[in-house]
Design a protein around this motif. Structure first.
Motif, PDB file in Angstrom:
ATOM      1  N   HIS A 211      72.011  79.763  91.892  1.00  0.00           N
ATOM      2  CA  HIS A 211      73.453  79.765  91.607  1.00  0.00           C
ATOM      3  C   HIS A 211      74.206  80.549  92.692  1.00  0.00           C
ATOM      4  O   HIS A 211      75.223  80.081  93.219  1.00  0.00           O
ATOM      5  N   GLU A 212      73.669  81.716  93.069  1.00  0.00           N
ATOM      6  CA  GLU A 212      74.334  82.524  94.108  1.00  0.00           C
ATOM      7  C   GLU A 212      74.292  81.804  95.456  1.00  0.00           C
ATOM      8  O   GLU A 212      75.269  81.807  96.201  1.00  0.00           O
TER       9      GLU A 212
ATOM     10  N   HIS B  87      77.106  79.489  95.606  1.00  0.00           N
ATOM     11  CA  HIS B  87      78.398  80.055  96.021  1.00  0.00           C
ATOM     12  C   HIS B  87      78.484  80.094  97.548  1.00  0.00           C
ATOM     13  O   HIS B  87      79.515  79.765  98.133  1.00  0.00           O
TER      14      HIS B  87
ATOM     15  N   CYS C 239      78.749  87.319  88.893  1.00  0.00           N
ATOM     16  CA  CYS C 239      78.484  86.196  87.991  1.00  0.00           C
ATOM     17  C   CYS C 239      77.925  86.688  86.669  1.00  0.00           C
ATOM     18  O   CYS C 239      76.827  87.253  86.621  1.00  0.00           O
TER      19      CYS C 239
ATOM     20  N   GLU D 237      82.344  78.707  89.361  1.00  0.00           N
ATOM     21  CA  GLU D 237      81.086  79.030  88.666  1.00  0.00           C
ATOM     22  C   GLU D 237      80.361  77.748  88.244  1.00  0.00           C
ATOM     23  O   GLU D 237      79.134  77.648  88.371  1.00  0.00           O
TER      24      GLU D 237
HETATM   25 ZN   LIG Z   1      78.669  82.675  90.057  1.00  0.00          ZN
END
Ligand SMILES: [Zn+2]
Length: 304
Positions: free
Chosen positions: A79-80, A83, A123, A138
């Motif tokens: 997930h990071e 980003h 997050c 997100e």
């Molecule tokens: Zn996030």
């Protein structure tokens, strides 16, 4: 609730191509992050699953070391990375984010000074786990992570000609090293059997994602979970625990009494769907995943 972010998906596909990744877990997330110029660290974070601070070229990903599940750590790291891939090259340096300059571990630039951060994302668990779908960036980071870990061709190959069931979703979770909920979300998006996925919190529908071929389509956010559904029983157990009316162990025992996968009247979820017309005899399959830390239940529905 946002539509799938196609740019995030394309960014994940680009990475899979760039590193010639042919199989799930061919590289660890840490290896991928490093190859993209990101440092991976784990440390205790207050109330966050993870965070990232980055420039256009590099950055630091921190995953909360208190996360017990390995799959959740992997998903958070992905997930990071999302980003970074989604935002690092396009995002202007926003005002007020200079606080990155004082991050002690932040990569030094060529002149030996701290690089200016282009972005910082902090997050929360509910964002990374998809309990909430209220932030576009997100949700896009989750779309990236889902594509990277469960690349569409791999997922389709793994699930083709297999019947949708909780067992299949568990097999997917194991094969792709993701949580059961992440596998369920992915199946709802690209699996071959039409299904609906519903997130309910505190007994109320927060969001749903319904495959276009699923026979019932109308499910309102804010709808109270109906007592004909097994999700209702899970919410009831969590509610009693929250109000100290029962112990944690009792809540777990109550969970265990709820069928994991069972047919129910479609009416239990779609009582406001005009096409059902009040008919309580039509049955659909329901499977639930309780997330007691978030007073939430993920429900998967499909045709009997
Ligand atoms: Zn996030």
């Amino acid at each position: 609730m946002f539509e799938k972010n196609n740019i995030a998906v394309a960014n994940a596909c680009k990475l899979i191509e760039k590193y010639c990744i042919k199989l799930p877990n061919q590289y660890s997330l840490e290896e991928l992050l490093n190859a993209e110029g990101l440092v991976y660290i784990e440390e205790s974070l207050d109330g966050l699953a993870g965070n990232i601070v980055f420039t256009a070229e590099n950055g630091i990903v921190t995953v909360n070391s208190n996360i017990e599940s390995e799959t959740q750590k992997i998903f958070t790291a992905a997930h990071e990375l999302g980003h970074f891939e989604n935002e690092a090259h396009t995002r202007p340096l926003p005002k007020g984010e200079e606080k990155a300059l004082i991050q002690p571990n932040f990569p030094l630039n060529a002149k030996g000074g701290y690089s200016k951060a282009r972005g910082i994302f902090e997050c929360g668990f509910e964002d990374v786990l998809g309990v909430k779908r209220t932030s576009r960036t997100e949700t896009a980071a989750n779309d990236f992570a889902a594509e990277l870990l469960m690349h569409k061709p791999w997922f389709e190959e793994f699930t083709k000609s297999k019947k949708l069931s909780l067992t299949l979703l568990s097999e997917c979770a194991e094969h792709f090293t993701v949580s059961l909920s992440a596998a369920a979300f992915r199946y709802a998006e690209i699996g071959n059997a039409p299904c609906a996925i519903i997130m309910s919190t505190d007994g109320v529908v927060k969001w749903s994602s319904i495959n276009k071929s699923f026979p019932y389509q109308f499910l309102r956010n804010g709808l109270k979970v109906h007592n004909m559904s097994y999700a209702f029983d899970l919410h009831k157990a969590m509610h009693n625990y929250k109000l100290n009316l029962c112990s944690f162990d009792q809540m777990k025992r109550n969970f265990a009494e709820v069928p994991k996968e069972e047919d129910i009247p479609a009416f239990a979820w779609f009582n406001e769907d005009y096409s059902l017309n009040g008919n309580q005899n039509i049955r659909i399959m329901e499977a639930n995943i309780a997330m007691h830390n978030y007073n939430s239940v993920i429900t998967v529905l499909w045709e009997v």
